[in-house]
Scaffold this active site. Structure first.
Site, mmCIF file in Angstrom:
data_model
loop_
_atom_site.group_PDB
_atom_site.id
_atom_site.type_symbol
_atom_site.label_atom_id
_atom_site.label_comp_id
_atom_site.label_asym_id
_atom_site.label_seq_id
_atom_site.Cartn_x
_atom_site.Cartn_y
_atom_site.Cartn_z
ATOM 1 N N ASP A 104 0.857 -1.190 0.000
ATOM 2 C CA ASP A 104 0.000 0.000 0.000
ATOM 3 C C ASP A 104 0.889 1.233 0.000
ATOM 4 O O ASP A 104 1.939 1.256 0.652
ATOM 5 C CB ASP A 104 -0.911 0.023 1.230
ATOM 6 C CG ASP A 104 -2.059 -0.962 1.130
ATOM 7 O OD1 ASP A 104 -2.373 -1.404 0.008
ATOM 8 O OD2 ASP A 104 -2.647 -1.288 2.168
ATOM 9 N N ASP A 138 -6.978 -1.791 -4.238
ATOM 10 C CA ASP A 138 -7.992 -1.373 -3.257
ATOM 11 C C ASP A 138 -8.965 -0.389 -3.892
ATOM 12 O O ASP A 138 -10.184 -0.453 -3.660
ATOM 13 C CB ASP A 138 -7.338 -0.710 -2.044
ATOM 14 C CG ASP A 138 -6.499 -1.656 -1.211
ATOM 15 O OD1 ASP A 138 -6.767 -2.867 -1.228
ATOM 16 O OD2 ASP A 138 -5.570 -1.165 -0.543
#
Length: 162
Positions: free
Chosen positions: A122, A139
């Site tokens: 991330d 995501d």
């Protein structure tokens, strides 16, 4: 067995595109830009690149710190993607095709990370906008896909019951 609809193929193409984009951006973040060595880099305004190894699902929910959890989350992601791919093969609505492709691609993209690294890469950080999570392309695809799936379900015509 029924043939795959044209929009089913579209959903698969979108999923492949999401996976390719997600993995290419993550490759650049890890090896080209070398974000792990920098940890955080301001980009513009409230947007920064921040390195986070996410051992949970989207936005760090349900952390899986043990190896068994990692493999169970990977398996779950792939089973969900397979179920959605089975559903997509018969879709006849463009918005649903787009939504399913985004979700499938995002789920597989994050599963690839979990299998390769033991955690999801991330890096997109908008915390200065009071959005506390760091996330990635996969995501984003999952979130947008779920929202579009909800919109599609609200927009689809319902046959009145007699």
């Amino acid at each position: 067995m029924r043939r795959i609809s044209r929009l089913g193929w579209t959903a698969y193409a979108i999923a492949v595109g999401v996976i390719a984009l997600d993995q290419a951006v993550k490759f650049w973040i890890l090896y080209g830009f070398n974000l792990p060595a920098r940890l955080t880099t301001p980009v513009i305004g409230p947007f920064s690149l921040t390195m986070v190894w996410n051992k949970g699902v989207s936005f760090g929910l349900f952390r899986a710190d043990q190896d068994l959890g990692r493999w169970l989350l990977s398996l779950f992601s792939l089973v969900v993607a397979a179920a959605l791919a089975w559903w997509a093969r018969r879709t006849e609505r463009g918005l649903m095709s787009l939504a399913l492709g985004l979700i499938i691609g995002g789920a597989v993209g994050n599963a690839i990370d979990r299998i390769r690294f033991g955690a999801v890469v991330d890096f997109l950080d908008f915390s200065r906008l009071m959005f506390p999570w760091v996330f990635n392309v996969a995501d984003s695809a999952i979130s947008v896909g779920v929202a579009l799936l909800l919109v599609d379900s609200l927009m689809s015509e319902r046959k009145p019951t007699s």
